[in-house]
Enzyme design. Sequence first.
Site, PDB file in Angstrom:
ATOM      1  N   GLY A  34       6.270   9.403   4.329  1.00 11.29           N
ATOM      2  CA  GLY A  34       6.536   7.913   3.899  1.00 11.29           C
ATOM      3  C   GLY A  34       5.519   7.637   2.741  1.00 11.29           C
ATOM      4  CD  GLU A  49       0.566   5.725   7.559  1.00 14.53           C
ATOM      5  OE1 GLU A  49       1.570   5.965   7.159  1.00 14.53           O
ATOM      6  OE2 GLU A  49       0.498   6.205   9.015  1.00 14.53           O
ATOM      7  CG  ASP A  50       4.783   4.752   5.079  1.00 17.50           C
ATOM      8  OD1 ASP A  50       4.152   4.952   5.885  1.00 17.50           O
ATOM      9  OD2 ASP A  50       5.784   5.209   5.230  1.00 17.50           O
ATOM     10  CG  ASP A  74       5.945  -0.389  13.815  1.00 19.40           C
ATOM     11  OD1 ASP A  74       5.919  -1.664  14.097  1.00 19.40           O
ATOM     12  OD2 ASP A  74       6.986   0.135  13.946  1.00 19.40           O
ATOM     13  CG  PHE A  90      13.786  -0.498  10.035  1.00 17.25           C
ATOM     14  CD1 PHE A  90      12.968   0.601  10.954  1.00 17.25           C
ATOM     15  CD2 PHE A  90      14.604   0.127   9.015  1.00 17.25           C
ATOM     16  CE1 PHE A  90      12.758   1.812  10.384  1.00 17.25           C
ATOM     17  CE2 PHE A  90      14.623   1.321   8.895  1.00 17.25           C
ATOM     18  CZ  PHE A  90      13.663   2.369   9.543  1.00 17.25           C
TER      19      PHE A  90
HETATM   20  P1  IMP Z   1       3.411   3.668  13.953  1.00 11.74           P
HETATM   21  O1  IMP Z   1       2.941   5.012  14.355  1.00 11.74           O
HETATM   22  O2  IMP Z   1       4.327   2.910  14.722  1.00 11.74           O
HETATM   23  O3  IMP Z   1       2.413   2.813  13.461  1.00 11.74           O
HETATM   24  O4  IMP Z   1       4.592   3.872  12.568  1.00 11.74           O
HETATM   25  C1  IMP Z   1       4.036   4.374  11.712  1.00 11.74           C
HETATM   26  C2  IMP Z   1       5.275   5.265  10.890  1.00 11.74           C
HETATM   27  O5  IMP Z   1       6.705   4.863  11.234  1.00 11.74           O
HETATM   28  C3  IMP Z   1       4.983   4.505   9.359  1.00 11.74           C
HETATM   29  O6  IMP Z   1       3.995   5.470   8.638  1.00 11.74           O
HETATM   30  C4  IMP Z   1       6.579   4.848   8.821  1.00 11.74           C
HETATM   31  O7  IMP Z   1       6.532   6.288   8.252  1.00 11.74           O
HETATM   32  C5  IMP Z   1       7.392   4.567   9.981  1.00 11.74           C
HETATM   33  N1  IMP Z   1       7.850   3.199   9.998  1.00 11.74           N
HETATM   34  C6  IMP Z   1       7.175   2.404  10.712  1.00 11.74           C
HETATM   35  N2  IMP Z   1       8.045   0.992  10.472  1.00 11.74           N
HETATM   36  C7  IMP Z   1       8.831   1.414   9.633  1.00 11.74           C
HETATM   37  C8  IMP Z   1       9.710   0.730   8.945  1.00 11.74           C
HETATM   38  O8  IMP Z   1      10.168  -0.661   9.173  1.00 11.74           O
HETATM   39  N3  IMP Z   1      10.823   1.303   8.238  1.00 11.74           N
HETATM   40  C9  IMP Z   1      10.668   2.711   8.033  1.00 11.74           C
HETATM   41  N4  IMP Z   1       9.422   3.443   8.484  1.00 11.74           N
HETATM   42  C10 IMP Z   1       8.602   2.863   9.528  1.00 11.74           C
HETATM   43 MG    MG Z   2       4.115   6.805   7.420  1.00 12.23          MG
END
Ligand code: IMP
Ligand code: MG
Length: 177
Positions: free
Chosen positions: A47, A101-102, A105, A154
Site C-alpha cells: 500500500g 504506512e498508507d 486502521d 473504506f
Molecule cells: P490495520 O492493520 O487494520 O491497521 O490495517 C492496515 C492495512 O490495511 C493498511 O496498511 C492498508 O494496507 C489496509 N487498509 C486499511 N484500511 C484500508 C482502506 O480503507 N482501504 C484500503 N486498504 C486499507
Molecule cells: Mg498498508
Amino acid sequence: MEIKVLDKTFVPFISEERIQTRLKEIAQQIQKDMNDEVPVFIGVLNGSFMVISDLVKHYKGACEMSFVKMASYIGTQSTNQVNQLLGLDIDVTDRTVVIIEDIVDTGNTLVALKKLFDQHRPKEVKICTLCLKPEAYTKDIPLDYVAFEIENKFIVGYGMDYDKHGRNLPEIYQIKE
Ligand code: IMP
Ligand code: MG
C-alpha cells in the site's frame, strides 16, 4: 466524479494536490526532527509505494530506504492476523527508522511492525502514515506523522486497493454507501 472499482462505487475524497501539499509539509517536519541523523525510511508494501515515493522526493537530506511487506486485509475487511511476506534486508541497529504506512486502521499491522523492528535494536522507530482512522485505531503506539485523519469508511487509490484493484489511482476515493 464517481468511479467504479470492481462491484463498488467510490466518490472523490482527497485530491492529488492535497496529498502532495501534506507530504511536503511532513517531509520538512521529519527533516527538522532528524537533526544530523540519516533516517532509514521503511515502506510497508504494497500500500505505501506511492506515499514513500512522493515523500522521499520532498525530503532534501541524506536518507536510506527499504521495504517490508505485510498483509492483513481480505477484500474490504481487516483480519486480525498480520502476515509478514517480505522481511527486512537492511541493518537498522542504532538507526532512526521511519516506518511509512498508507493507512492505519485497527493498528494490527503497526503492532506486528513494531515487534519486528524492536528485535533489531534500532535507536528509535517513528511512524508516519498518510491516513489514520481514529475511530478504528485501538492500539497505544504513538503516531508521529499523520497526513490525514479520516472517518471510518473504506478508501481506495494512491496505493490503496479494493481487492487488489485501484492502487494506480493518483488520488484517494471513498466508498459510496
Ligand atoms: P490495520 O492493520 O487494520 O491497521 O490495517 C492496515 C492495512 O490495511 C493498511 O496498511 C492498508 O494496507 C489496509 N487498509 C486499511 N484500511 C484500508 C482502506 O480503507 N482501504 C484500503 N486498504 C486499507
Ligand atoms: Mg498498508
